[in-house]
Design a protein around this motif. Structure first.
Motif, mmCIF file in Angstrom:
data_model
loop_
_atom_site.group_PDB
_atom_site.id
_atom_site.type_symbol
_atom_site.label_atom_id
_atom_site.label_comp_id
_atom_site.label_asym_id
_atom_site.label_seq_id
_atom_site.Cartn_x
_atom_site.Cartn_y
_atom_site.Cartn_z
ATOM 1 N N PHE A 114 0.829 -1.312 -0.417
ATOM 2 C CA PHE A 114 0.071 0.207 0.209
ATOM 3 C C PHE A 114 1.060 1.102 0.253
ATOM 4 O O PHE A 114 1.120 2.169 0.704
ATOM 5 C CB PHE A 114 -0.816 0.117 1.352
ATOM 6 N N PRO A 115 1.814 1.469 -0.883
ATOM 7 C CA PRO A 115 2.847 2.431 -1.138
ATOM 8 C C PRO A 115 1.542 3.792 -1.854
ATOM 9 O O PRO A 115 2.811 5.613 -1.061
ATOM 10 C CB PRO A 115 3.477 2.430 -2.996
ATOM 11 N N THR A 116 1.147 4.321 -1.508
ATOM 12 C CA THR A 116 -0.763 5.339 -1.322
ATOM 13 C C THR A 116 -1.054 5.931 -0.515
ATOM 14 O O THR A 116 -1.633 6.917 -0.435
ATOM 15 C CB THR A 116 -0.626 5.520 -3.008
ATOM 16 N N LYS A 117 -0.985 4.452 0.716
ATOM 17 C CA LYS A 117 -2.159 5.258 1.640
ATOM 18 C C LYS A 117 -1.577 5.762 2.559
ATOM 19 O O LYS A 117 -0.087 5.579 3.310
ATOM 20 C CB LYS A 117 -2.594 3.552 1.841
ATOM 21 N N SER A 118 -1.915 6.222 3.308
ATOM 22 C CA SER A 118 -1.638 6.970 5.066
ATOM 23 C C SER A 118 -1.938 5.268 5.816
ATOM 24 O O SER A 118 -2.512 5.471 6.051
ATOM 25 C CB SER A 118 -2.412 7.954 5.297
ATOM 26 N N PHE A 119 -0.621 5.859 6.825
ATOM 27 C CA PHE A 119 -0.653 4.645 8.035
ATOM 28 C C PHE A 119 -0.768 5.437 8.912
ATOM 29 O O PHE A 119 0.131 6.888 9.579
ATOM 30 C CB PHE A 119 0.539 4.115 7.634
ATOM 31 N N LYS A 120 -1.709 5.738 9.548
ATOM 32 C CA LYS A 120 -1.644 6.813 10.879
ATOM 33 C C LYS A 120 -2.958 5.876 12.226
ATOM 34 O O LYS A 120 -2.753 4.827 12.410
ATOM 35 C CB LYS A 120 -2.612 7.358 10.658
ATOM 36 N N ASN A 121 -2.400 6.431 13.791
ATOM 37 C CA ASN A 121 -3.063 5.454 14.616
ATOM 38 C C ASN A 121 -2.292 4.473 15.227
ATOM 39 O O ASN A 121 -2.425 3.880 15.653
ATOM 40 C CB ASN A 121 -4.134 5.604 14.863
ATOM 41 N N ILE A 122 -1.166 5.280 15.652
ATOM 42 C CA ILE A 122 0.149 4.224 15.778
ATOM 43 C C ILE A 122 -0.470 3.703 17.382
ATOM 44 O O ILE A 122 -0.764 4.497 18.335
ATOM 45 C CB ILE A 122 1.314 4.492 15.395
#
Length: 267
Positions: A114-122
Motif C-alpha cells: 500500500f505505497p499510496t495509503k496513509s498509515f496512522k493511529n500507531i
C-alpha cells in the motif's frame, strides 16, 4: 504541567489549563513547517514532536527542528501520526509506511502493498508489536518489520472506514468504524458491537478512548448531539454532553479526565 497542546489546521495551540491562556504557533511566528497539524507527541524530556502534512517538527521550548523526505530521507512528507515505543524511539506513520528515529538517524519500513495509503493511529501492544490504521483499507500489525494487514475480506466485516484504534491492558484491539465498534481479541477473535450486534444503539463512530480502568469509551459521529458510549460489564451506556461539538479533533483521557476538543475555541 497544566498545559495542553492541540494541533489544528491553523497551527499549534498551547493551552494553560489553569488560566485558559492560549499561545498560538504557526508558520509565521515559529519554526512550524506547516499549519496543518495532524498529531502531537511529548517525549520523556518534554520535547514536542509535531506531525504535519509537510513533514515532522520537534520543539524543545526554544529550538525548532524540521524532518522531511528531502532533508532526512523519510518515506513521505505527509505525516499522519507520531508515537513512542518502550525504548523511547520516535515512530511516525506517513503515506507508504512507518519510520523511526534511533537517536541518530531515521530508518524506514515501507509497505510495498500500500505505497499510496496513509498509515496512522500507531499503538503498541504488550509484546511491542505496532498496530495502525491503513487509510480506507483496514488495520495492520507490524512485527519484526513485517506487516500483517486485516482487511474487509479477512474478517467478514467492513474495515475500509476505520477512524480510530486503541489497545487495552489485555491487548484487546478496539476499533471505531462506520459499522460500529469492533474488538479484536487474542487468537484473532473478533467481536462486533453495532445496531445489529450486542445492542449498541448506533453504528457510526469516530474515536475510541480508554479510561484509567481500561473501560472503553466510543465517540459517536452524532456528537453534535453530545453522544458518548461507555462499555462496562458487557453493557454500553450512553452519556450526553451539554456542550456538544460538531467535529471533535481531540478525544482522550489525561490525568483521569476525559478531554474533548474541536481544535478551536471549544474544549
Amino acid at each position: 504541567n497544566n498545559f495542553l497542546w492541540i494541533g489544528t489546521d491553523c497551527g499549534l495551540l498551547k493551552l494553560n489549563a489553569l488560566s485558559s491562556e492560549v499561545t498560538e504557533y504557526n508558520k509565521i511566528n515559529s519554526g512550524l513547517i506547516s499549519n496543518n497539524v495532524s498529531d502531537i507527541l511529548i517525549d520523556q524530556n518534554g520535547k514536542k514532536w509535531i506531525a504535519t502534512d509537510q513533514g515532522l517538527n520537534s520543539f524543545d521550548g526554544l529550538l525548532w527542528q524540521q524532518f522531511t523526505k528531502q532533508s532526512h530521507g523519510l518515506i513521505n512528507n505527509k505525516i499522519s501520526d507520531v508515537s513512542i515505543d518502550s525504548q523511547n524511539k520516535i515512530w511516525i506513520g506517513q503515506i507508504g509506511g512507518v519510520s523511526y528515529f534511533d537517536g541518530q538517524k531515521w530508518l524506514n519500513i515501507p509497505n510495498q502493498e500500500f505505497p499510496t495509503k496513509s498509515f496512522k493511529n500507531i499503538q503498541w501492544d504488550n509484546a511491542n508489536n505496532l498496530w495502525m490504521i491503513i487509510e480506507n483499507t483496514g488495520i495492520s500489525k507490524l512485527q519484526n518489520s513485517v506487516y500483517t494487514t486485516y482487511k474487509d475480506a479477512d474478517t467478514y466485516t467492513n474495515l475500509n472506514f476505520v477512524s480510530d484504534l486503541k489497545i487495552d491492558g489485555s491487548d484487546n484491539i478496539w476499533i471505531a468504524s462506520n459499522h460500529g465498534v469492533i474488538k479484536l481479541g487474542k487468537n484473532n477473535l473478533w467481536n462486533f458491537y453495532s445496531m445489529d450486534y450486542r445492542n449498541l444503539p448506533e453504528d457510526n463512530f469516530s474515536a475510541i478512548a480508554l479510561d484509567a480502568n481500561n473501560a472503553v469509551l466510543a465517540l459517536s459521529n452524532n456528537f453534535d448531539k453530545g453522544f458518548i458510549y461507555k462499555f462496562s460489564d458487557g453493557v454500553w451506556n450512553k452519556f450526553t454532553f451539554q456542550n456538544a461539538m460538531i467535529n471533535p479533533k481531540l478525544f482522550k483521557f489525561s490525568n483521569n479526565k476525559l478531554i474533548v476538543s474541536d481544535g478551536g475555541n471549544n474544549l
